[in-house]
Design an enzyme around this catalytic site. Structure first.
Site, short mmCIF file in Angstrom:
data_model
loop_
_atom_site.label_atom_id
_atom_site.label_comp_id
_atom_site.label_asym_id
_atom_site.label_seq_id
_atom_site.Cartn_x
_atom_site.Cartn_y
_atom_site.Cartn_z
CG ASP A 1 -2.00 -1.11 1.19
OD1 ASP A 1 -1.98 -1.91 0.25
OD2 ASP A 1 -2.82 -1.17 2.12
CG ASP B 1 -6.57 0.08 1.23
OD1 ASP B 1 -6.83 -1.09 1.56
OD2 ASP B 1 -7.03 1.07 1.83
CG HIS C 1 -11.37 1.02 0.30
ND1 HIS C 1 -11.46 -0.27 0.79
CD2 HIS C 1 -10.40 1.63 1.04
CE1 HIS C 1 -10.58 -0.42 1.78
NE2 HIS C 1 -9.92 0.71 1.95
CG HIS D 1 -15.08 0.14 1.70
ND1 HIS D 1 -14.47 -0.11 2.90
CD2 HIS D 1 -15.15 -1.04 1.05
CE1 HIS D 1 -14.17 -1.40 2.97
NE2 HIS D 1 -14.57 -1.99 1.86
CG HIS E 1 -8.59 5.20 2.84
ND1 HIS E 1 -9.56 4.95 3.78
CD2 HIS E 1 -8.00 4.00 2.60
CE1 HIS E 1 -9.57 3.67 4.10
NE2 HIS E 1 -8.63 3.05 3.39
CE LYS F 1 -4.06 -4.36 1.31
NZ LYS F 1 -4.75 -3.27 2.00
CB CYS G 1 -2.14 -2.88 5.23
SG CYS G 1 -3.87 -2.33 5.09
C1 VGL Z 1 -4.69 0.75 5.70
C2 VGL Z 1 -6.27 1.68 7.06
C3 VGL Z 1 -7.22 1.54 6.09
C4 VGL Z 1 -3.27 0.33 5.52
C5 VGL Z 1 -5.64 0.59 4.71
O1 VGL Z 1 -2.80 0.23 4.36
O2 VGL Z 1 -2.59 0.08 6.55
N1 VGL Z 1 -5.01 1.27 6.88
N2 VGL Z 1 -6.90 1.00 4.91
ZN ZN Z 2 -8.32 1.03 3.36
#
Ligand code: VGL
Ligand code: ZN
Length: 198
Positions: A9, A47, A49, A53, A82, A107, A152
């Site tokens: 990410d 990431d 979404h 979401h 996000h 994801k 993550c």
């Molecule tokens: C993440 C919060 C929400 C991450 C992703 O990549 O750690 N944290 N979505």
């Molecule tokens: Zn996320």
């Protein structure tokens, strides 16, 4: 060599100026690029979404970002909107050496379930397919870097260890959100699962 680097990410929304900025998130990009050159196999996660979401606070009346709510699958931190599919914020950091990636695993696309881990959604049962990909390619040793250490990266590393992979997390090439002790808890949880931290 049966080692793979998994870069978690490293996206605009997790870097300073982004919607869910992780302090120092962009400081790790050049070190990750150097590490990418040392691996034959590089996998990136993204990431990804849909708008609205269920992990977004804006999808829950009266809730604010960083509050915890109860979902069908258990407690879930609510985040600012996000990494919306196709948005600038969901793109990889522009300096990340993405061309070396064999696989990009997305994801968090299921509207009802968040997905911190690169292996399973937050219901802990719905697979992303990454386990099968690694097995069929004979990749047993995994190094992980990226954002965020305490969400993550940690959940991906713990799941990988549970699945029997050898996992090392390069903490110097990760950065954390650190909500109410979440970084210390994540480090303990990773250690408890046998993840090597370096
Ligand atoms: C993440 C919060 C929400 C991450 C992703 O990549 O750690 N944290 N979505
Ligand atoms: Zn996320």
């Amino acid at each position: 060599m049966s080692k793979a680097l998994i870069v978690i990410d490293v996206q605009n929304d997790f870097c300073p100026g982004g919607a869910l900025a992780v302090p120092g998130g962009d400081d790790i990009v050049s070190g990750i690029n150097d590490l990418i050159d040392q691996f034959d196999t590089v996998i990136l996660t993204q990431d990804w979404h849909p708008a609205g979401h269920s992990s977004f606070a804006s999808s829950h009346a009266g809730k604010s970002p960083y509050e915890v709510t109860e979902m069908a699958y258990g407690p879930q931190v609510l985040w600012p909107d996000h990494c919306i599919q196709g948005s600038e914020g969901a793109q990889f950091h522009p300096a990340l050496k993405t061309h070396r990636a064999d696989l990009i695993i997305r994801k968090g696309y299921n509207p009802a379930i968040d997905s911190y881990s690169a292996f399973f959604e937050n219901d802990q049962t719905t697979p992303t397919g990454l386990e099968g990909y690694l097995h069929t390619r004979g990749l047993k040793d995994l190094a992980m870097v990226g954002l965020a250490t305490d969400f993550c990266v940690s959940f991906s590393a713990q799941d990988a260890a549970k699945l029997g992979f050898d996992v090392t997390v390069r903490q110097d090439l990760c950065r954390a959100i650190d909500l109410e002790g979440s970084l210390a808890a994540a480090v303990d949880a990773m250690k408890g699962r046998g993840v090597q931290l370096s």
